[in-house]
Design a protein around this motif. Structure first.
Motif, PDB file in Angstrom:
ATOM      1  N   GLN A  52      -1.809  -1.846  -2.148  1.00 36.54           N
ATOM      2  CA  GLN A  52      -2.699  -0.781  -2.607  1.00 36.54           C
ATOM      3  C   GLN A  52      -2.317   0.540  -1.964  1.00 36.54           C
ATOM      4  OE1 GLN A  52      -6.847  -1.572  -2.059  1.00 36.54           O
ATOM      5  NE2 GLN A  52      -7.509   0.350  -3.015  1.00 36.54           N
ATOM      6  N   ALA A  53      -2.155   1.551  -2.765  1.00 37.63           N
ATOM      7  CA  ALA A  53      -1.901   2.905  -2.268  1.00 37.63           C
ATOM      8  C   ALA A  53      -3.235   3.626  -2.134  1.00 37.63           C
ATOM      9  CB  ALA A  53      -0.985   3.668  -3.217  1.00 37.63           C
ATOM     10  N   THR A  54      -3.414   4.311  -1.029  1.00 37.32           N
ATOM     11  CA  THR A  54      -4.667   4.995  -0.732  1.00 37.32           C
ATOM     12  C   THR A  54      -4.533   6.484  -0.989  1.00 37.32           C
ATOM     13  OG1 THR A  54      -5.187   3.369   0.976  1.00 37.32           O
ATOM     14  CG2 THR A  54      -6.392   5.454   1.053  1.00 37.32           C
ATOM     15  N   LEU A  55      -5.520   7.072  -1.652  1.00 30.23           N
ATOM     16  CA  LEU A  55      -5.573   8.514  -1.826  1.00 30.23           C
ATOM     17  C   LEU A  55      -6.367   9.104  -0.671  1.00 30.23           C
ATOM     18  CD1 LEU A  55      -6.222   8.994  -5.659  1.00 30.23           C
ATOM     19  CD2 LEU A  55      -4.056   8.741  -4.433  1.00 30.23           C
ATOM     20  N   ILE A  56      -5.750  10.016   0.061  1.00 30.32           N
ATOM     21  CA  ILE A  56      -6.393  10.682   1.188  1.00 30.32           C
ATOM     22  C   ILE A  56      -6.711  12.097   0.752  1.00 30.32           C
ATOM     23  CG2 ILE A  56      -6.150  11.392   3.596  1.00 30.32           C
ATOM     24  CD1 ILE A  56      -4.114   9.112   3.906  1.00 30.32           C
ATOM     25  N   HIS A  57      -7.973  12.376   0.507  1.00 35.64           N
ATOM     26  CA  HIS A  57      -8.359  13.661  -0.059  1.00 35.64           C
ATOM     27  C   HIS A  57      -8.331  14.757   1.006  1.00 35.64           C
ATOM     28  CE1 HIS A  57      -9.435  12.021  -3.968  1.00 35.64           C
ATOM     29  NE2 HIS A  57      -9.893  10.973  -3.309  1.00 35.64           N
ATOM     30  N   SER A  58      -7.952  15.949   0.581  1.00 35.23           N
ATOM     31  CA  SER A  58      -7.885  17.104   1.461  1.00 35.23           C
ATOM     32  C   SER A  58      -8.200  18.351   0.662  1.00 35.23           C
ATOM     33  CB  SER A  58      -6.487  17.227   2.092  1.00 35.23           C
ATOM     34  OG  SER A  58      -5.563  17.786   1.169  1.00 35.23           O
ATOM     35  N   GLU A  59      -8.344  19.470   1.351  1.00 31.38           N
ATOM     36  CA  GLU A  59      -8.630  20.730   0.663  1.00 31.38           C
ATOM     37  C   GLU A  59      -7.462  21.185  -0.194  1.00 31.38           C
ATOM     38  OE1 GLU A  59      -7.282  23.609   4.411  1.00 31.38           O
ATOM     39  OE2 GLU A  59      -9.401  23.450   3.831  1.00 31.38           O
ATOM     40  N   ALA A  60      -6.277  20.619   0.041  1.00 33.83           N
ATOM     41  CA  ALA A  60      -5.094  20.985  -0.735  1.00 33.83           C
ATOM     42  C   ALA A  60      -4.808  20.022  -1.867  1.00 33.83           C
ATOM     43  CB  ALA A  60      -3.868  21.061   0.176  1.00 33.83           C
ATOM     44  N   GLY A  61      -5.593  18.948  -1.977  1.00 36.48           N
ATOM     45  CA  GLY A  61      -5.339  17.927  -2.971  1.00 36.48           C
ATOM     46  C   GLY A  61      -5.100  16.588  -2.309  1.00 36.48           C
ATOM     47  N   PRO A  62      -5.003  15.511  -3.090  1.00 36.55           N
ATOM     48  CA  PRO A  62      -4.867  14.179  -2.509  1.00 36.55           C
ATOM     49  C   PRO A  62      -3.438  13.880  -2.025  1.00 36.55           C
ATOM     50  CG  PRO A  62      -5.822  14.103  -4.727  1.00 36.55           C
ATOM     51  CD  PRO A  62      -5.208  15.446  -4.550  1.00 36.55           C
ATOM     52  N   HIS A  63      -3.354  13.339  -0.810  1.00 37.30           N
ATOM     53  CA  HIS A  63      -2.120  12.759  -0.305  1.00 37.30           C
ATOM     54  C   HIS A  63      -2.145  11.260  -0.620  1.00 37.30           C
ATOM     55  CE1 HIS A  63      -2.157  16.570   1.668  1.00 37.30           C
ATOM     56  NE2 HIS A  63      -3.033  16.210   2.579  1.00 37.30           N
ATOM     57  N   VAL A  64      -0.977  10.657  -0.768  1.00 37.88           N
ATOM     58  CA  VAL A  64      -0.879   9.242  -1.125  1.00 37.88           C
ATOM     59  C   VAL A  64      -0.233   8.488   0.034  1.00 37.88           C
ATOM     60  CG1 VAL A  64      -0.012   7.564  -2.798  1.00 37.88           C
ATOM     61  CG2 VAL A  64      -0.604   9.886  -3.552  1.00 37.88           C
ATOM     62  N   HIS A  65      -0.901   7.424   0.489  1.00 37.09           N
ATOM     63  CA  HIS A  65      -0.377   6.620   1.597  1.00 37.09           C
ATOM     64  C   HIS A  65      -0.331   5.151   1.183  1.00 37.09           C
ATOM     65  CE1 HIS A  65      -0.720   4.349   5.494  1.00 37.09           C
ATOM     66  NE2 HIS A  65       0.299   5.140   5.750  1.00 37.09           N
ATOM     67  N   TRP A  66       0.766   4.497   1.543  1.00 37.57           N
ATOM     68  CA  TRP A  66       0.950   3.069   1.254  1.00 37.57           C
ATOM     69  C   TRP A  66       1.603   2.410   2.448  1.00 37.57           C
ATOM     70  CZ3 TRP A  66       5.342   0.060   1.242  1.00 37.57           C
ATOM     71  CH2 TRP A  66       5.254  -1.217   0.658  1.00 37.57           C
ATOM     72  N   SER A  67       1.226   1.181   2.719  1.00 35.64           N
ATOM     73  CA  SER A  67       1.823   0.426   3.817  1.00 35.64           C
ATOM     74  C   SER A  67       2.245  -0.951   3.340  1.00 35.64           C
ATOM     75  CB  SER A  67       0.825   0.280   4.969  1.00 35.64           C
ATOM     76  OG  SER A  67       1.337  -0.604   5.960  1.00 35.64           O
ATOM     77  N   GLY A  68       3.416  -1.388   3.791  1.00 35.63           N
ATOM     78  CA  GLY A  68       3.898  -2.733   3.490  1.00 35.63           C
ATOM     79  C   GLY A  68       3.396  -3.773   4.460  1.00 35.63           C
ATOM     80  N   GLY A  69       2.525  -3.359   5.402  1.00 38.22           N
ATOM     81  CA  GLY A  69       1.960  -4.290   6.362  1.00 38.22           C
ATOM     82  C   GLY A  69       2.844  -4.475   7.584  1.00 38.22           C
TER      83      GLY A  69
END
Length: 369
Positions: A52-69
């Motif tokens: 699952q990729a996570t959207l990290i919201h910010s004042e500049a727009g969403p950043h996308v973070h993903w981890s393979g564990g």
């Protein structure tokens, strides 16, 4: 060049994914467009890599973070914002022709992002790998810098997927870069009846431009370039205000300090004029020492690969300044960043995706306890 330890990737699939990303325009600061773009990036990562990729919201727009564990060992770093305004796609749609792929953002840096994802998809194991795709790299990374630095320190190695340098070279060093705004306040008066009653902000700006340009020391890599100027309202009014925008590039931390101090010390030449300075060298220099370990791994995988230091900045400047091993320019081979002739070389996509996979394996192996 011959790639060692090659993995199977599909260029056709990469081009289709690249089309998908490019056809969702993502100009910096356009929050609605960046939200749509982030969702597409997240969906692409999930479809190719699972999880699952996570959207990290910010004042500049969403950043996308993903981890393979697993324990983090390597950060794949990129951005999904582009410099092109909405509507560019209609005028310059995605095309594959003559061995090149073209379209807004194809080289900077959606092509590199696709190559990174497909290279990782070819690995049997993605443990220890993280991906961070930010929404504001093109406008200074103010909202994402802390997150970038946090994940870089946690992972201990960073691969940056900005476009390659000329000829496909990796970027082993970068100048620090920043923007300064010099605002000048004078006093308006009638240019014909009472010119001496005014304080001419445009004249003051001319003095400041010369003083600022003289701060450059190109022999040691410091460039100080006034790029934008504005002043005045009407042709018969002494200008009451003027503004200068200045681009700065430095190779050393000492020069960063010198330049910032010099801007802070600017004083007016005209009596009663006032000067206000904003800005800094926001991206610290990326020393070539930061890339030595990772570039050696890349050379082992792709003998004959070249590395070069460049004047432009990226988020790799932040991670290298922390002392985290960082290698940049791993993205698409091509050119024309920020221009209408932007393109990538299709025949290089498979090799670059393979390089991602090989580097990730090499980094993980080197960090085994």
């Amino acid at each position: 060049m011959t790639m060692r330890k090659a993995v199977a990737v599909s260029v056709e699939a990469m081009l289709e994914d690249l089309r998908t990303l490019i056809e969702v325009e993502s100009p910096s600061r356009d929050l609605e467009a960046l939200s749509a773009s982030a969702k597409i990036v997240a969906a692409l990562i999930e479809s190719r890599l699972g999880g699952q990729a996570t959207l990290i919201h910010s004042e500049a727009g969403p950043h996308v973070h993903w981890s393979g564990g697993g324990d983090p060992k390597v950060l794949i770093l990129g951005h999904h914002d582009t410099v092109f305004p909405l509507g560019t796609l209609e005028r310059r749609p995605f095309k594959v022709q003559g061995g090149h792929a073209t379209g807004p953002g194809v080289f900077d840096m959606l092509g590199g992002l696709v190559q990174a994802i497909h290279g990782l998809a070819a690995l049997d194991c993605r443990s220890g790998v993280e991906i961070l795709v930010t929404a504001d790299e093109e406008v200074g990374s103010r909202s994402s810098r802390a997150l970038i630095e946090e994940r870089a320190l946690a992972c201990g190695a960073v691969l940056v997927f900005e476009g390659a340098a000329d000829g496909g070279a990796l970027k082993t060093g970068r100048k620090g870069c920043g923007t300064f705004q010099v605002s000048i306040k004078g006093r308006a008066s009638h240019a014909g009846l009472e010119p001496a009653a005014g304080v001419n902000a445009l004249v003051e700006a001319s003095y400041q431009v010369l003083a600022i340009a003289a701060l450059g020391r190109p022999e040691i890599g410091t460039t100080v370039t006034p790029t934008v100027a504005s002043a005045g309202t009407l042709d018969n009014v002494v200008p009451a205000e003027a503004t200068l925008i200045v681009d700065v590039r430095v190779e050393s931390p000492d020069e960063k300090v010198r330049i910032e101090s010099a801007f802070a010390a600017l004083t007016p030449h005209l009596e009663q004029a006032e000067i206000t300075v904003q800005g800094s060298v926001g991206r610290p220099p990326m020393p070539e020492s930061a890339s030595i370990e990772l570039f050696a791994m890349a050379l082992d995988l792709l003998p004959g690969l070249e590395g070069t230091a460049v004047g432009g900045g990226s988020d790799g400047n932040f991670t290298a300044a922390l002392g985290v091993p960082t290698l940049d320019g791993l993205g698409a081979v091509g050119g024309g960043a920020h221009a209408d002739h932007e393109y990538i070389v299709i025949e290089s996509m498979e090799e670059r995706a393979n390089l991602v996979a090989g580097l990730v394996n090499a980094i993980r192996d080197s960090r085994q306890e």
